[in-house]
Design a protein around this motif. Structure first.
Motif, mmCIF file in Angstrom:
data_model
loop_
_atom_site.group_PDB
_atom_site.id
_atom_site.type_symbol
_atom_site.label_atom_id
_atom_site.label_comp_id
_atom_site.label_asym_id
_atom_site.label_seq_id
_atom_site.Cartn_x
_atom_site.Cartn_y
_atom_site.Cartn_z
ATOM 1 N N UNK A 143 42.485 35.066 41.082
ATOM 2 C CA UNK A 143 43.856 35.033 40.560
ATOM 3 C C UNK A 143 43.986 35.785 39.242
ATOM 4 N N UNK A 144 42.970 35.722 38.414
ATOM 5 C CA UNK A 144 43.049 36.384 37.109
ATOM 6 C C UNK A 144 43.172 37.896 37.278
ATOM 7 N N UNK A 145 42.358 38.458 38.149
ATOM 8 C CA UNK A 145 42.423 39.889 38.401
ATOM 9 C C UNK A 145 43.732 40.263 39.079
ATOM 10 N N UNK A 146 44.224 39.406 39.973
ATOM 11 C CA UNK A 146 45.463 39.705 40.682
ATOM 12 C C UNK A 146 46.639 39.771 39.715
ATOM 13 N N UNK A 147 46.676 38.874 38.747
ATOM 14 C CA UNK A 147 47.793 38.884 37.784
ATOM 15 C C UNK A 147 47.756 40.133 36.903
ATOM 16 N N UNK A 148 46.566 40.542 36.512
ATOM 17 C CA UNK A 148 46.456 41.773 35.733
ATOM 18 C C UNK A 148 46.907 42.957 36.576
ATOM 19 N N UNK A 149 46.535 42.964 37.852
ATOM 20 C CA UNK A 149 46.943 44.053 38.744
ATOM 21 C C UNK A 149 48.454 44.096 38.897
ATOM 22 N N UNK A 150 49.093 42.923 39.038
ATOM 23 C CA UNK A 150 50.555 42.884 39.133
ATOM 24 C C UNK A 150 51.201 43.533 37.921
ATOM 25 N N UNK A 151 50.721 43.164 36.743
ATOM 26 C CA UNK A 151 51.312 43.675 35.504
ATOM 27 C C UNK A 151 51.141 45.191 35.394
#
Length: 491
Positions: free
Chosen positions: A242-250
């Protein structure tokens, strides 16, 4: 012995110097696109027009225009004119693939228009398009490679990851110039010192930030501060899911690119395949090619080329034998025990380039060894004869190894055949280079030969073993000619 990645092209700049150089970056040269389009149009149109005119075809001009537009159209549809791809490859196979598509397109057009030029003439008229496009690709590739050695036409990269993982990525990228990335900043995840010299643009905590935009805000701020074009993530225990996914979204919402380093080193992209399993992105790594049709082709090429080479070079062999015998006492040929595939020993043939008692004198010169590993190399070895220096400079001393190739002990292309005393000191990593037949030439020869360090030689051999293909052998043989003419590292 711990093996670290050593580059094929050594560069005299640290990570910090690379960052400074990156402040003067520019885009790829503007002439790449018009040069590529012009080469495709002329390479296809002019030969077709001339051949069809000679064949007295009714509409040679229209046929030439059609061939030119078709070739450029195929290239455009295959995205060969995309800025991201221009100058990035000098490979022949992609061009051949495109050319075969062109043949298919024009074959359909031939049926529709009832064009009646002889098929062989029409096919021959299209061959120059293939050669001109390949030549253009090689020209832009060399120009782009030279520019990147000066830190130009590259992408500014921000590395995000745990300190050890980030340091590894930075070290790999900073040491080589055969890629478009220059690291301009790093965002460590968790505590830890960064010794690379790359500016620490921000630091993420060991756990996901409590606020939705905590991590992504820090990364976006670092991107803006260092004008990064790409964020390269080295995932780890503290950065995944989830941490990497949120950075990717941003990053994607901000129109920025994200790349993920999977931890693999020196694995050809041809062996990688992306899959999806239960919502998980999976990277499949295909096993190295070890046989099949490509293996048969390699064996056939080795035997045929070695036989033809021995026949054609027989006059040169005779002249070399006479020169060696007149230059110093002793036999013209030198035979030495080497270790081949799967550790099987064999006798390797060479022209003698040293005095007769060279092996006995080796122990006395051990303190003068200029190689940092198991090989013995001296730039000015006193055992080398006058004619021997010339033979080594031109690589003619290796030609008798065609006998070994014909006998099946060696291949035209492969790792350097090691000595038994070297193999006796090999560790598990180094032993892997013995899983294929040794070669007369290889990545080591076209990348510096004796100028390479031991670790560099091992890495090149492992790269060859893991990523071998028949086409890669053909490419190495083509580049060997240039290396022999250049003579760099031959002593």
């Amino acid at each position: 012995m711990r093996h670290v990645h050593i580059p094929v092209q050594r560069v005299a700049r640290t990570a910090k110097e690379a960052v400074v150089s990156a402040r003067k970056l520019g885009d790829k040269a503007r002439w790449y696109l018009p040069a590529a389009v012009t080469a495709d149009l002329i390479g296809a149109g002019v030969p077709v027009g001339l051949v069809f005119e000679a064949a007295q075809q009714a509409r040679p001009g229209y046929c030439a225009l059609g061939a030119a537009v078709a070739w450029a159209g195929v290239q455009a549809l295959r995205r060969r004119y995309a800025a991201r791809l221009l100058g990035e490859s000098r490979g022949v196979l992609p061009v051949v693939h495109d050319w075969l598509i062109l043949i298919g397109v024009l074959a359909v057009a031939r049926v529709i228009t009832d064009e009646n030029t002889p098929r062989l003439s029409a096919l021959g008229a299209l061959l120059p398009a293939l050669f001109v496009t390949v030549a253009c690709h090689k020209l832009t590739y060399r120009h782009l490679s030279a520019a990147r050695r000066e830190a130009q036409a590259v992408s500014r990269v921000l590395v995000v990851g745990e300190p050890d993982a980030a340091e590894s990525v930075i070290g790999h990228l900073a040491a080589r110039t055969d890629h478009p990335y220059v690291v301009v900043g790093v965002v460590p995840v968790g505590p830890g010192e960064m010794a690379s010299g790359v500016p620490v643009a921000a630091r993420l905590g060991p756990a996901m930030a409590p606020t939705p935009h905590g991590d992504s805000g820090a990364v976006l701020g670092a991107v803006a501060a260092h004008h990064a074009d790409l964020v390269l993530v080295a995932p780890g225990a503290r950065l995944g899911g989830d941490r990497l996914r949120r950075i990717a979204w941003a990053l994607h919402d901000a129109g920025l690119e994200l790349a993920v380093f999977p931890g693999l080193v020196e694995v050809s992209v041809k062996r990688l395949e992306t899959l999806s399993a239960g919502g998980l992105a999976v990277l499949r790594v295909a096993p190295p090619v070890s046989g099949g049709v490509q293996g048969v082709l390699k064996s056939v090429l080795d035997r045929v080329a070695a036989t033809v080479g021995l026949v054609l070079l027989s006059p040169a062999f005779l002249g070399t034998v006479l020169a060696i015998r007149l230059g110093s006492r002793g036999p013209a040929f030198y035979r030495q025990r080497r270790i081949g595939r799967d550790g099987v020993p064999f006798v390797m043939w060479k022209f003698r380039t040293m005095v007769v008692d060279a092996d006995a004198l080796k122990a006395e010169l051990s303190g003068s060894n200029e190689n940092d590993g198991l090989m013995f190399k001296m730039r000015r070895d006193p055992r080398v004869t006058r004619i021997g220096r010339l033979l080594r400079r031109t690589s003619m001393d290796e030609l008798p190894q065609l006998i070994n190739v014909m006998a099946g002990n060696m291949s035209l292309v492969g790792p350097r055949p090691p000595l038994p005393e070297e193999v006796a000191k090999y560790d598990e990593v180094e032993l892997r280079r013995l899983t294929v037949r040794p070669g007369m030439t290889g990545l080591w020869q076209i990348s510096g030969r004796s100028d390479l360090s031991w670790d560099e030689t091992i890495q090149l051999d492992l790269q060859y073993v893991d990523n071998w293909s028949f086409t890669s052998d053909v490419d190495v043989m083509g580049r060997t000619l240039r290396a022999v003419v250049d003579g760099r590292g031959a002593y």
